[in-house]
Scaffold this motif. Structure first.
Motif, mmCIF file in Angstrom:
data_model
loop_
_atom_site.group_PDB
_atom_site.id
_atom_site.type_symbol
_atom_site.label_atom_id
_atom_site.label_comp_id
_atom_site.label_asym_id
_atom_site.label_seq_id
_atom_site.Cartn_x
_atom_site.Cartn_y
_atom_site.Cartn_z
ATOM 1 N N ARG A 95 2.678 5.803 -3.462
ATOM 2 C CA ARG A 95 3.767 6.573 -4.063
ATOM 3 C C ARG A 95 3.669 6.536 -5.588
ATOM 4 O O ARG A 95 3.949 7.520 -6.255
ATOM 5 C CB ARG A 95 5.135 6.039 -3.613
ATOM 6 N N ILE A 96 3.266 5.385 -6.137
ATOM 7 C CA ILE A 96 3.150 5.256 -7.590
ATOM 8 C C ILE A 96 1.962 6.059 -8.112
ATOM 9 O O ILE A 96 2.063 6.737 -9.138
ATOM 10 C CB ILE A 96 3.017 3.772 -7.995
ATOM 11 N N VAL A 145 0.836 -1.206 0.000
ATOM 12 C CA VAL A 145 0.000 0.000 0.000
ATOM 13 C C VAL A 145 0.869 1.253 0.000
ATOM 14 O O VAL A 145 0.563 2.227 -0.689
ATOM 15 C CB VAL A 145 -0.983 -0.018 1.197
ATOM 16 N N LEU A 146 1.978 1.237 0.741
ATOM 17 C CA LEU A 146 2.910 2.372 0.743
ATOM 18 C C LEU A 146 3.463 2.607 -0.659
ATOM 19 O O LEU A 146 3.465 3.734 -1.162
ATOM 20 C CB LEU A 146 4.040 2.116 1.740
ATOM 21 N N ASN A 195 7.278 19.434 -15.255
ATOM 22 C CA ASN A 195 6.802 19.057 -13.925
ATOM 23 C C ASN A 195 5.306 18.745 -13.927
ATOM 24 O O ASN A 195 4.856 17.866 -13.196
ATOM 25 C CB ASN A 195 7.127 20.141 -12.903
ATOM 26 N N LEU A 196 4.551 19.475 -14.744
ATOM 27 C CA LEU A 196 3.117 19.171 -14.871
ATOM 28 C C LEU A 196 2.924 17.778 -15.458
ATOM 29 O O LEU A 196 2.121 16.988 -14.959
ATOM 30 C CB LEU A 196 2.424 20.215 -15.743
ATOM 31 N N ASP A 197 3.670 17.479 -16.510
ATOM 32 C CA ASP A 197 3.555 16.166 -17.154
ATOM 33 C C ASP A 197 3.961 15.041 -16.208
ATOM 34 O O ASP A 197 3.292 14.019 -16.127
ATOM 35 C CB ASP A 197 4.419 16.110 -18.421
ATOM 36 N N ARG A 198 5.053 15.228 -15.498
ATOM 37 C CA ARG A 198 5.548 14.194 -14.593
ATOM 38 C C ARG A 198 4.536 13.885 -13.484
ATOM 39 O O ARG A 198 4.434 12.762 -13.021
ATOM 40 C CB ARG A 198 6.867 14.626 -13.968
ATOM 41 N N ASN A 199 3.764 14.905 -13.076
ATOM 42 C CA ASN A 199 2.783 14.709 -12.009
ATOM 43 C C ASN A 199 1.361 14.554 -12.541
ATOM 44 O O ASN A 199 0.404 14.579 -11.773
ATOM 45 C CB ASN A 199 2.866 15.874 -11.018
ATOM 46 N N VAL A 207 11.552 10.005 0.315
ATOM 47 C CA VAL A 207 11.122 8.670 -0.083
ATOM 48 C C VAL A 207 9.684 8.423 0.359
ATOM 49 O O VAL A 207 8.873 7.877 -0.385
ATOM 50 C CB VAL A 207 12.056 7.590 0.525
ATOM 51 N N LEU A 208 9.351 8.835 1.575
ATOM 52 C CA LEU A 208 8.026 8.559 2.128
ATOM 53 C C LEU A 208 6.975 9.564 1.683
ATOM 54 O O LEU A 208 5.843 9.192 1.404
ATOM 55 C CB LEU A 208 8.088 8.532 3.663
#
Length: 150
Positions: free
Chosen positions: A19-20, A14-15, A103-107, A85-86
């Motif tokens: 993150r993914i 779940v962690l 940055n918009l595309d990456r997120n 990381v967390l």
């Protein structure tokens, strides 16, 4: 002991999954996203407890998850190198009134979503924005220019 190991694996899964998926998606849940989270929770629960419906199994699984949450929280608090990381790191999505497309595309944030977030903060256009930052909780912070348009 089997339940404890499965709870640890489920917690780590779940962690990793959160993150993914990304902070923006988790910061603005649509009804479909909420239903998916409930489904994932049910699937994870089935994987942890299998057919064990005992109070002991529930206490072991719940206690293991609680201990892991405390350990991750403590690690996040005491070990600064672990925070990115967390939690991730804040990301600049607008600089000097211009969207930072990479940055918009990456997120996975569209220009329309960015403009909607700006309007919600009372900013009719990005020209009035010095900086916009995607925070670690999925919200977008806007810092206005001192002088509109320049």
């Amino acid at each position: 002991m089997d339940i404890v190991l499965r709870a640890v694996v489920a917690f780590l899964f779940v962690l990793l999954l959160t993150r993914i998926v990304g902070r923006r998606e988790l910061g603005s849940l649509e009804p479909f996203d909420l239903i998916l989270l409930v489904m994932i929770g049910d699937l994870v629960q089935q994987g942890v407890t299998q057919n064990d419906f005992s109070v002991t199994g529930m206490l072991l699984a719940g206690g293991t998850i609680a201990v892991l949450v405390v350990l991750v929280s403590y690690g996040n608090f005491k070990l600064p190198w672990l925070r990115p990381v967390l939690e991730g790191e804040p990301v600049v999505v607008v600089q000097d009134g211009e969207p930072v497309k990479r940055n918009l595309d990456r997120n996975r944030i569209t220009l329309g979503e960015l403009l909607a977030a700006a309007r919600q903060e009372g900013l009719p256009s990005l020209e009035q924005v010095q900086w916009a930052v995607l925070e670690t909780n999925g919200s977008i912070s806007f810092i206005q220019r001192l002088e509109p348009g320049g």
